[in-house]
Design an enzyme around this catalytic site. Sequence first.
Site, PDB file in Angstrom:
ATOM      1  N   HIS A 164       0.820  -1.214   0.000  1.00 51.22           N
ATOM      2  CA  HIS A 164       0.000   0.000   0.000  1.00 51.22           C
ATOM      3  C   HIS A 164       0.855   1.265   0.000  1.00 51.22           C
ATOM      4  O   HIS A 164       2.021   1.263   0.425  1.00 51.22           O
ATOM      5  CB  HIS A 164      -0.926   0.015   1.219  1.00 51.22           C
ATOM      6  CG  HIS A 164      -0.194   0.087   2.528  1.00 51.22           C
ATOM      7  ND1 HIS A 164       0.278   1.259   3.063  1.00 51.22           N
ATOM      8  CD2 HIS A 164       0.161  -0.883   3.403  1.00 51.22           C
ATOM      9  CE1 HIS A 164       0.882   1.014   4.205  1.00 51.22           C
ATOM     10  NE2 HIS A 164       0.834  -0.276   4.445  1.00 51.22           N
ATOM     11  N   ARG A 202      -6.194   0.997   3.863  1.00 47.18           N
ATOM     12  CA  ARG A 202      -5.060   1.511   3.096  1.00 47.18           C
ATOM     13  C   ARG A 202      -4.696   0.582   1.940  1.00 47.18           C
ATOM     14  O   ARG A 202      -4.268   1.057   0.884  1.00 47.18           O
ATOM     15  CB  ARG A 202      -3.850   1.768   3.998  1.00 47.18           C
ATOM     16  CG  ARG A 202      -3.356   0.581   4.828  1.00 47.18           C
ATOM     17  CD  ARG A 202      -2.341   1.075   5.853  1.00 47.18           C
ATOM     18  NE  ARG A 202      -1.694   0.031   6.647  1.00 47.18           N
ATOM     19  CZ  ARG A 202      -2.186  -0.457   7.775  1.00 47.18           C
ATOM     20  NH1 ARG A 202      -3.364  -0.029   8.217  1.00 47.18           N
ATOM     21  NH2 ARG A 202      -1.514  -1.380   8.460  1.00 47.18           N
ATOM     22  N   GLU A 255      -1.606  -6.575   7.795  1.00 45.34           N
ATOM     23  CA  GLU A 255      -0.275  -6.332   8.324  1.00 45.34           C
ATOM     24  C   GLU A 255      -0.080  -7.139   9.598  1.00 45.34           C
ATOM     25  O   GLU A 255      -1.033  -7.567  10.261  1.00 45.34           O
ATOM     26  CB  GLU A 255      -0.106  -4.828   8.597  1.00 45.34           C
ATOM     27  CG  GLU A 255       1.224  -4.407   9.182  1.00 45.34           C
ATOM     28  CD  GLU A 255       2.428  -4.804   8.344  1.00 45.34           C
ATOM     29  OE1 GLU A 255       2.739  -6.018   8.321  1.00 45.34           O
ATOM     30  OE2 GLU A 255       3.054  -3.924   7.744  1.00 45.34           O
ATOM     31  N   HIS A 259       0.491  -5.525   2.617  1.00 51.31           N
ATOM     32  CA  HIS A 259       1.338  -4.786   3.555  1.00 51.31           C
ATOM     33  C   HIS A 259       2.771  -5.312   3.558  1.00 51.31           C
ATOM     34  O   HIS A 259       3.053  -6.393   3.032  1.00 51.31           O
ATOM     35  CB  HIS A 259       0.734  -4.883   4.957  1.00 51.31           C
ATOM     36  CG  HIS A 259      -0.701  -4.471   4.994  1.00 51.31           C
ATOM     37  ND1 HIS A 259      -1.110  -3.199   5.288  1.00 51.31           N
ATOM     38  CD2 HIS A 259      -1.832  -5.178   4.736  1.00 51.31           C
ATOM     39  CE1 HIS A 259      -2.426  -3.125   5.222  1.00 51.31           C
ATOM     40  NE2 HIS A 259      -2.891  -4.317   4.887  1.00 51.31           N
TER      41      HIS A 259
END
Length: 346
Positions: A100, A149, A203, A273
Amino acid sequence: MATAAYQVLGAIQSGGCISHCSFQQDSRNAASLKLISKGVRVDIGFGARGSHCLKKRSFSVIQATAFPTAMFDVISSPSSTTTNDSKKKTKEAALILIRHGESMWNEKNLFTGCVDVPLTKKGVDEAIEAGRRISNIPVDMIYTSALIRAQMTAMLAMTQHRRKKVPIITHNESEQARSWSQIFSEETNKQCIPVVTAWQLNERMYGELQGLNKQETADRYGKEQVHEWRRSYDIPPPNGESLEMCAERAVAYFKENIVPQLDSGKNVMIAAHGNSLRSIIMYLDKLTSEEVISLELSTGIPMLYIFKEGRFLRRGSPAGPTEAGVYAYTKTLAQYRQKLDDMFVQ
């Protein structure tokens, strides 16, 4: 952010050191490509912090041309083309990995982990630039984490794709959700790309560090302790995940859900991520636990792999408007790029 996204829509110029080619299409929409002269092939290897290694060798490459913003959905991706030649050959699929763009907590130097934080203006720009780099690579399915994100990055990147298909998030959490989100128009459905969100691609969960300033945390606990939490493979932060724990869920999901799509010939993009993608790259490139902890992934830099005969071949980072060298690696991607040029030429 939507304004920023629309401002960058427009014609993208492609160029570089390229050779001539010819493209033919018969009445059955079967396509063939003939490469006539020789140019230079550029091997692009992705290194730390988005660096590139270049190696030249003689190879036939595709002609890159300018194209307008007005697009029509009139061609198929390589995975859906059925010619006599393709039936005889092993299926080949593209895998695109994108970390991202910069998030608001990246900007503030805070541990983010699984906290759902949106992109900054810079992050939006990075996502759009990533989209430019993959604008000529076929995408049939998109996988993202459950965090905004990553989803924003995927959506913004696809605004730059030359096919102009619309990403549609699928809802498989219940029968009612599936029913309510169903698209009943077959024609509209052809204009869409399914987006599957999965928490397994989130993440790494940083536990008690989430929301703390990284420099202040180092001052409080000591640089060596924080470095061990961040960079060791199997030592988690307090009440958080180690990279090993993150890899267990991310790689298991990748093998169970995404590899079968690639194996069927679908071209897949994953927007996720730093740590979930490091875990997947560890699996793809067969990295050791010592090698993966030193692997750095820059925000908004796509990486391309080719899946063929059960193997993943790294093709580096597409180099935006001058990515002819990347497409020269595989005839299938070169043909797809040439179809786009021929269909959308001014």
